[in-house]
Design a protein around this motif. Structure first.
Motif, PDB file in Angstrom:
ATOM      1  N   ALA A  81     -26.154 -29.032 -43.504  1.00 13.88           N
ATOM      2  CA  ALA A  81     -26.835 -28.376 -42.387  1.00 13.88           C
ATOM      3  C   ALA A  81     -26.910 -26.867 -42.614  1.00 13.88           C
ATOM      4  CB  ALA A  81     -26.108 -28.698 -41.082  1.00 13.88           C
ATOM      5  N   THR A  82     -25.768 -26.267 -42.966  1.00 13.01           N
ATOM      6  CA  THR A  82     -25.811 -24.831 -43.261  1.00 13.01           C
ATOM      7  C   THR A  82     -25.723 -24.675 -44.770  1.00 13.01           C
ATOM      8  OG1 THR A  82     -23.443 -24.847 -42.990  1.00 13.01           O
ATOM      9  CG2 THR A  82     -24.749 -24.122 -41.099  1.00 13.01           C
ATOM     10  N   ARG A  83     -26.889 -24.599 -45.372  1.00 13.50           N
ATOM     11  CA  ARG A  83     -26.850 -24.538 -46.825  1.00 13.50           C
ATOM     12  C   ARG A  83     -27.046 -23.113 -47.285  1.00 13.50           C
ATOM     13  NH1 ARG A  83     -32.554 -27.500 -48.020  1.00 13.50           N
ATOM     14  NH2 ARG A  83     -33.880 -25.981 -46.983  1.00 13.50           N
ATOM     15  N   ASP A  84     -26.678 -22.881 -48.561  1.00 11.74           N
ATOM     16  CA  ASP A  84     -26.801 -21.535 -49.122  1.00 11.74           C
ATOM     17  C   ASP A  84     -28.252 -21.153 -49.210  1.00 11.74           C
ATOM     18  OD1 ASP A  84     -24.276 -22.448 -51.482  1.00 11.74           O
ATOM     19  OD2 ASP A  84     -24.092 -21.519 -49.496  1.00 11.74           O
ATOM     20  N   ARG A  85     -28.463 -19.844 -49.232  1.00 14.69           N
ATOM     21  CA  ARG A  85     -29.834 -19.357 -49.314  1.00 14.69           C
ATOM     22  C   ARG A  85     -30.438 -19.703 -50.667  1.00 14.69           C
ATOM     23  NH1 ARG A  85     -31.527 -13.293 -48.280  1.00 14.69           N
ATOM     24  NH2 ARG A  85     -33.735 -13.621 -47.913  1.00 14.69           N
ATOM     25  N   TYR A  86     -29.681 -19.408 -51.711  1.00 17.63           N
ATOM     26  CA  TYR A  86     -30.143 -19.779 -53.050  1.00 17.63           C
ATOM     27  C   TYR A  86     -29.108 -20.730 -53.620  1.00 17.63           C
ATOM     28  CZ  TYR A  86     -32.439 -15.390 -52.077  1.00 17.63           C
ATOM     29  OH  TYR A  86     -33.113 -14.388 -51.475  1.00 17.63           O
ATOM     30  N   ILE A  87     -29.519 -21.963 -53.842  1.00 20.50           N
ATOM     31  CA  ILE A  87     -28.568 -22.945 -54.347  1.00 20.50           C
ATOM     32  C   ILE A  87     -28.428 -22.738 -55.847  1.00 20.50           C
ATOM     33  CG2 ILE A  87     -28.031 -25.386 -54.504  1.00 20.50           C
ATOM     34  CD1 ILE A  87     -29.855 -25.873 -52.212  1.00 20.50           C
ATOM     35  N   GLN A  88     -27.178 -22.670 -56.283  1.00 18.05           N
ATOM     36  CA  GLN A  88     -26.950 -22.510 -57.721  1.00 18.05           C
ATOM     37  C   GLN A  88     -27.407 -23.758 -58.463  1.00 18.05           C
ATOM     38  OE1 GLN A  88     -23.156 -21.856 -59.274  1.00 18.05           O
ATOM     39  NE2 GLN A  88     -23.323 -19.643 -59.225  1.00 18.05           N
ATOM     40  N   ASP A  89     -28.205 -23.545 -59.479  1.00 18.86           N
ATOM     41  CA  ASP A  89     -28.819 -24.689 -60.147  1.00 18.86           C
ATOM     42  C   ASP A  89     -28.014 -25.049 -61.395  1.00 18.86           C
ATOM     43  OD1 ASP A  89     -32.158 -25.340 -61.449  1.00 18.86           O
ATOM     44  OD2 ASP A  89     -30.459 -26.633 -60.984  1.00 18.86           O
ATOM     45  N   SER A  90     -27.289 -26.163 -61.317  1.00 18.14           N
ATOM     46  CA  SER A  90     -26.559 -26.574 -62.512  1.00 18.14           C
ATOM     47  C   SER A  90     -27.205 -27.785 -63.171  1.00 18.14           C
ATOM     48  CB  SER A  90     -25.114 -26.906 -62.137  1.00 18.14           C
ATOM     49  OG  SER A  90     -25.133 -28.018 -61.265  1.00 18.14           O
ATOM     50  N   ARG A  91     -28.420 -28.155 -62.732  1.00 12.06           N
ATOM     51  CA  ARG A  91     -29.053 -29.331 -63.312  1.00 12.06           C
ATOM     52  C   ARG A  91     -29.468 -29.033 -64.742  1.00 12.06           C
ATOM     53  NH1 ARG A  91     -33.306 -29.682 -58.533  1.00 12.06           N
ATOM     54  NH2 ARG A  91     -33.471 -27.518 -59.199  1.00 12.06           N
ATOM     55  N   VAL A  92     -29.386 -30.082 -65.558  1.00  9.35           N
ATOM     56  CA  VAL A  92     -29.704 -29.883 -66.976  1.00  9.35           C
ATOM     57  C   VAL A  92     -31.219 -29.778 -67.121  1.00  9.35           C
ATOM     58  CG1 VAL A  92     -29.524 -30.901 -69.256  1.00  9.35           C
ATOM     59  CG2 VAL A  92     -27.664 -31.156 -67.646  1.00  9.35           C
ATOM     60  N   HIS A  93     -31.687 -28.640 -67.653  1.00  7.82           N
ATOM     61  CA  HIS A  93     -33.126 -28.436 -67.756  1.00  7.82           C
ATOM     62  C   HIS A  93     -33.706 -29.002 -69.029  1.00  7.82           C
ATOM     63  CE1 HIS A  93     -32.083 -24.895 -65.031  1.00  7.82           C
ATOM     64  NE2 HIS A  93     -32.640 -25.806 -64.300  1.00  7.82           N
ATOM     65  N   SER A 140     -18.803 -19.445 -63.950  1.00 15.63           N
ATOM     66  CA  SER A 140     -18.301 -18.401 -63.061  1.00 15.63           C
ATOM     67  C   SER A 140     -19.328 -18.142 -61.982  1.00 15.63           C
ATOM     68  CB  SER A 140     -18.021 -17.136 -63.860  1.00 15.63           C
ATOM     69  OG  SER A 140     -19.163 -16.791 -64.616  1.00 15.63           O
ATOM     70  N   PRO A 141     -18.938 -18.224 -60.723  1.00 16.49           N
ATOM     71  CA  PRO A 141     -19.918 -18.120 -59.639  1.00 16.49           C
ATOM     72  C   PRO A 141     -20.304 -16.673 -59.325  1.00 16.49           C
ATOM     73  CG  PRO A 141     -17.726 -18.514 -58.738  1.00 16.49           C
ATOM     74  CD  PRO A 141     -17.570 -18.462 -60.236  1.00 16.49           C
ATOM     75  N   SER A 142     -20.959 -16.022 -60.253  1.00 16.97           N
ATOM     76  CA  SER A 142     -21.309 -14.622 -59.967  1.00 16.97           C
ATOM     77  C   SER A 142     -22.644 -14.522 -59.253  1.00 16.97           C
ATOM     78  CB  SER A 142     -21.333 -13.802 -61.250  1.00 16.97           C
ATOM     79  OG  SER A 142     -22.225 -14.401 -62.161  1.00 16.97           O
ATOM     80  N   THR A 143     -23.755 -14.601 -59.996  1.00 14.41           N
ATOM     81  CA  THR A 143     -25.051 -14.500 -59.311  1.00 14.41           C
ATOM     82  C   THR A 143     -25.452 -15.842 -58.761  1.00 14.41           C
ATOM     83  OG1 THR A 143     -25.641 -14.133 -61.596  1.00 14.41           O
ATOM     84  CG2 THR A 143     -26.609 -12.666 -59.945  1.00 14.41           C
ATOM     85  N   ILE A 144     -25.966 -15.844 -57.568  1.00 17.53           N
ATOM     86  CA  ILE A 144     -26.474 -17.086 -57.021  1.00 17.53           C
ATOM     87  C   ILE A 144     -27.969 -17.080 -57.269  1.00 17.53           C
ATOM     88  CG2 ILE A 144     -26.755 -18.452 -54.960  1.00 17.53           C
ATOM     89  CD1 ILE A 144     -24.270 -17.261 -53.857  1.00 17.53           C
ATOM     90  N   GLN A 204     -46.082 -25.030 -52.287  1.00 18.88           N
ATOM     91  CA  GLN A 204     -45.659 -26.427 -52.320  1.00 18.88           C
ATOM     92  C   GLN A 204     -44.237 -26.592 -51.859  1.00 18.88           C
ATOM     93  OE1 GLN A 204     -45.853 -28.134 -56.102  1.00 18.88           O
ATOM     94  NE2 GLN A 204     -48.050 -28.441 -56.100  1.00 18.88           N
ATOM     95  N   SER A 205     -43.332 -25.862 -52.545  1.00 22.06           N
ATOM     96  CA  SER A 205     -41.918 -26.142 -52.317  1.00 22.06           C
ATOM     97  C   SER A 205     -41.393 -25.196 -51.265  1.00 22.06           C
ATOM     98  CB  SER A 205     -41.148 -26.002 -53.625  1.00 22.06           C
ATOM     99  OG  SER A 205     -41.567 -24.836 -54.282  1.00 22.06           O
ATOM    100  N   GLN A 206     -41.503 -25.607 -50.001  1.00 21.18           N
ATOM    101  CA  GLN A 206     -40.988 -24.741 -48.964  1.00 21.18           C
ATOM    102  C   GLN A 206     -39.481 -24.683 -48.996  1.00 21.18           C
ATOM    103  OE1 GLN A 206     -42.677 -27.719 -47.875  1.00 21.18           O
ATOM    104  NE2 GLN A 206     -44.242 -27.122 -46.394  1.00 21.18           N
ATOM    105  N   LYS A 207     -38.831 -25.704 -49.654  1.00 22.05           N
ATOM    106  CA  LYS A 207     -37.384 -25.726 -49.684  1.00 22.05           C
ATOM    107  C   LYS A 207     -36.824 -24.501 -50.383  1.00 22.05           C
ATOM    108  CE  LYS A 207     -38.051 -29.755 -52.149  1.00 22.05           C
ATOM    109  NZ  LYS A 207     -39.403 -30.099 -51.800  1.00 22.05           N
ATOM    110  N   TYR A 208     -37.499 -24.025 -51.416  1.00 22.59           N
ATOM    111  CA  TYR A 208     -36.967 -22.911 -52.187  1.00 22.59           C
ATOM    112  C   TYR A 208     -37.458 -21.616 -51.566  1.00 22.59           C
ATOM    113  CZ  TYR A 208     -36.529 -26.774 -55.340  1.00 22.59           C
ATOM    114  OH  TYR A 208     -36.249 -27.982 -55.894  1.00 22.59           O
ATOM    115  N   VAL A 209     -36.541 -20.965 -50.845  1.00 25.42           N
ATOM    116  CA  VAL A 209     -36.922 -19.728 -50.180  1.00 25.42           C
ATOM    117  C   VAL A 209     -36.933 -18.624 -51.201  1.00 25.42           C
ATOM    118  CG1 VAL A 209     -36.289 -18.131 -48.360  1.00 25.42           C
ATOM    119  CG2 VAL A 209     -35.825 -20.570 -48.114  1.00 25.42           C
ATOM    120  N   LEU A 210     -38.014 -17.926 -51.304  1.00 30.68           N
ATOM    121  CA  LEU A 210     -38.119 -16.878 -52.319  1.00 30.68           C
ATOM    122  C   LEU A 210     -37.539 -15.576 -51.804  1.00 30.68           C
ATOM    123  CD1 LEU A 210     -41.577 -17.486 -53.903  1.00 30.68           C
ATOM    124  CD2 LEU A 210     -39.345 -17.676 -54.951  1.00 30.68           C
TER     125      LEU A 210
END
Lengths: 402, 360
Positions: B137-149, B339-343, B354-360
């Motif tokens: 419900a209260t998610r981070d503004r920028y989610i750290q992306d650890s998915r394998v690209h 290391s959780p430095s930059t989000i 398209q992607s409203q989920k990703y707030v710029l």
């Protein structure tokens, strides 16, 4: 006792006689190549003997079904050089190390080697031993992938299982991917792995009566094991206009016959030029004898040093006699049981008829008794003087009026 | 200008004066530069194929160590381990947080059944961690992306065909991640052998229906399509890696010095390393990140949400994917050394609408 000769006798000519004889009969050598597919085994065999023993592999169409076991394929060629004929057999093992699950992939290979030993053992025990064919594997070239790290678990497992049955000669395949330092480090690590697991790879025996040069040569050859080799059956021109066998890359041409480029020359020298006979002898005198001893003692045969003839036939007769007696005993028990069964059946029948007779006898006796009683009645009535008929009719009337 | 409904094509209008909304690209760029980029790459292949060396060569720095078994008494690995190394590299003010996932022990044992499972599990775990973060419900503004690209799959240079284990793993991997196959240590193949090998590999991939990156897309214009076609022609890249320099014509370039010649890693005639490097970093970096988010992650997400809906409405048919549900809802995230430095968030520059989920 060594004595000095006074004059020339002539038995120094003996090696020439042996030589003439063996050249007449020709030589025979069986070599096995083991390794994952794509390591250049067929190419190396072709390069070693300078002939197309293996035809070029035609790439198969991609299919869904792939073989599930290691196959054993052997190719025999007769080649001749300077009047000396060699019957060369190469045994290939396609599929080794290529599956997802490679456990037991050495088993078909080990079985094949041991079955060749068995065939030779059987030939030795035949009555007529004139034509003996030696199909035993004299050398096994094991191809190691040039990772540059160390031996893979599959390599170690294979070598551990086979080093007591065959002369193992490890070679580093496709060594043109490794630089000079990488080759040296890789060889060291391989030898360390081999020593760690107590694997016996082929060591050339050193004889005391060899001259210095041969000893030094042998030592140099053996120090290069495992041989880092490159195989090629194509020829190219290099500077100077010479034609050499090698592989041409955009950055250079690697020459197979150049000792500075790879160890192919040393491998060929060891396998063909200097140690072929040694390999065969070692196979016959040590590996085969060990196998034979193990097998015969497993069969329960003890070595009886006092008796010269073979223990075998006597034991066989014993076994046969025992078997015969067992058979007789079995037949006896069978017949006995059959007899018993028949007797029981007969008894049963007799008993039945006895009962029947008894029953009939009882019946008849009862009937007789009844008749007697009736007759007694009649007599009493007669003696009493009463007329029978009215009573009888009365009786009858009673009985009918019921 | 009016239009009948919101969904029909909007009518084009002509501008009388310069407005200035074309500077939005610079505004986006400034924002993204501040945030920095994330790129996660995974290397999969048997031991000794030069995975660590190649990664170090691509990014021109010593990022990962080779995991060779160098001592005789060291026992070989029994299962595939997953090791992640994180680095922050910077070039002209652009900061890239690079995560490299190494898979030592893959395909090394005698019995390699299911050696790919830890790898697939790791990739799915990253997706599921991202999904969980997205659904709170209260998610981070920028989610750290650890998915394998991107997954670099190393094929051994046998020169014949793909091994059975390669085919199985490629099939499984291409369903969850962008797979880029490379032919490792290709200095053991001559040019003709290399061509023949590539043809065989491509035929086998088509036969087994394995879809590799780059994918077909309707959005690509002609130039992009031509580029993708040329990349597809070149796949799999035949590469040679080296961290050391050799002197060729007086210049120091990365290469390997053999007993018979010197290989220049950066020359297009010797190997295809330059093409791979350009493909990964100069042309398709952003596309890799975007495809992971839009195709693989979306597929995973759809399956997960459908499974959740099925499990909460048991009247319907049996759940489609059972295990990821469990991992998503309950199990902890796979431990990663980050290391959780930059989000940062995935750079979806192309389609903010398209992607409203990703707030710029």
């Amino acid at each position: 006792m060594r004595k000095k000769l006074m004059g020339y006798v002539g038995f120094a000519n003996f090696p020439n006689q042996v030589h003439r004889k063996s050249v007449k009969t020709g030589f025979q050598f069986t070599c096995m190549v083991v390794g994952e597919s794509g390591l250049g085994k067929s190419t190396l065999v072709n390069t070693l003997f300078n002939t197309q023993i293996y035809p070029n592999k035609q790439p198969a169409e991609p299919t869904h079904d792939c073989p599930q076991t290691v196959e054993i394929q052997s190719i025999t060629t007769d080649i001749e050089e300077n009047g000396v004929r060699l019957r060369m057999t190469v045994v290939d093992t396609p599929g080794f190390g290529d599956f997802v699950n490679n456990e037991e992939s050495w088993k078909p290979i080990l079985d094949n080697i041991e079955s060749r030993f068995d065939a030779y053992l059987e030939q030795e025990n035949r009555v007529n031993r004139r034509k003996m064919v030696d199909n035993r594997i004299h050398a096994c070239l094991y191809f190691i992938t040039p990772t540059g790290h160390a031996l893979k678990p599959l390599d170690v497992e294979f070598m551990r299982r086979l080093h007591t049955r065959v002369n193992l000669i490890p070679v580093i395949a496709k060594a043109d991917t490794l630089t000079e330092e990488e080759v040296v480090a890789f060889k060291q690590r391989i030898l360390a792995d081999i020593k760690h697991h107590n694997i016996q790879i082929y060591q050339a025996p050193a004889y005391e009566y060899d001259d210095e040069e041969t000893i030094a040569e042998n030592r140099e050859v053996m120090s290069k094991i495992p041989f880092a080799i490159v195989g090629s059956d194509k020829e190219f021109e290099v500077e100077g206009g010479r034609r050499v066998r090698g592989r041409r890359y955009p950055w250079g041409v690697i020459q197979v016959d150049n000792e500075e480029h790879c160890d192919f020359v040393k491998l060929r020298q060891m396998l063909i030029r200097t140690h072929m006979e040694e390999l065969k002898e070692f196979t016959n005198d040590v590996l085969y004898e060990n196998y034979r001893t193990e097998k015969l003692s497993a069969m329960g045969i003890q070595q009886d040093p006092s008796v010269f003839k073979e223990v075998n036939p006597v034991q066989k007769m014993e076994e046969e006699r025992l078997a015969h007696e067992q058979k007789l005993a079995k037949m006896e028990t069978e017949m006995r049981s059959v007899f018993h069964a028949k007797v029981q059946e007969k008894e049963h029948k007799l008993k039945q008829s006895e009962e029947e007779l008894y029953a009939r006898h009882k019946e008849m006796k009862e009937a007789l008794d009844k008749q007697r009683i009736e007759l007694e009645e009649k007599r009493r009535r007669l003696e009493a003087g009463r007329p029978m008929t009215p009573e009888k009719s009365k009786k009858k009337g009673f009985s009918f009026n019921k | 200008m009016s239009s009948n409904t919101l969904n029909s094509e909007p009518a084009a209008a002509a501008l009388d004066n310069y407005v200035g909304f074309d500077t939005i690209t610079q505004q986006i760029e400034k924002k993204l530069l501040k945030r920095g980029f994330h790129f996660n790459v995974m290397v999969v292949g048997q031991s000794g194929l030069g995975k660590s060396t190649l990664v170090n060569t691509i990014f021109a720095s010593h990022l990962i160590e080779s995991k060779a078994r160098l001592a005789a008494d060291e026992p070989p690995r029994q299962t595939t381990e997953i090791q992640t190394v994180s680095h922050l590299i910077e070039e002209h003010g652009v900061r890239l947080r690079l995560n490299i996932v190494d898979t030592p022990g893959y395909g090394d044992q005698v019995n390699n059944e299911n050696c790919w499972e830890p790898i697939i599990k790791y990739i799915k775990d990253q997706h599921s961690a991202y999904l969980r973060k997205e659904l709170t419900a209260t998610r981070d503004r920028y989610i750290q992306d650890s998915r394998v690209h991107c997954c670099l799959f190393f094929i051994g240079p046998t020169g014949h065909a793909l091994k059975p284990i390669d085919i199985v793993v490629l099939k499984k991997l291409s369903e969850v991640v962008n797979v880029v196959p490379v032919i490792a240590k290709s200095d053991s193949l001559t040019l003709e052998e290399r061509q023949a090998f590539k043809q065989r590999i491509k035929a086998e991939l088509v036969f087994h229906n394995i879809k590799l990156y780059p994918y077909e897309s309707d959005e690509d214009d002609e130039q992009e399509q031509a580029l993708n076609e040329s990349i597809r022609e070149l796949l799999p890249f035949a590469i040679v890696g080296s961290e050391r320099n050799v002197i060729i014509d007086g210049k120091a370039v990365r290469g390997r010095k053999n007993r018979y010649g010197v290989i220049n890693v950066e020359s297009e005639e010797h190997c295809e390393f330059i093409y791979l490097r350009n493909f990964l970093t100069r042309t398709h970096l952003q596309d890799l990140i975007e495809t992971t988010a839009q195709i693989h992650y979306e597929a995973f997400r759809a399956k997960q949400l459908l499974a959740i809906r099925e499990s909460t409405h048991p009247a319907s048919a049996q759940p489609s994917v059972a295990s990821p549900t469990a991992t998503m809802l309950s199990s902890p995230m796979a431990p990663t050394v980050m290391s959780p430095s930059t989000i940062g968030s995935p750079a979806t520059m192309g389609s903010p609408a398209q992607s409203q989920k990703y707030v710029l």
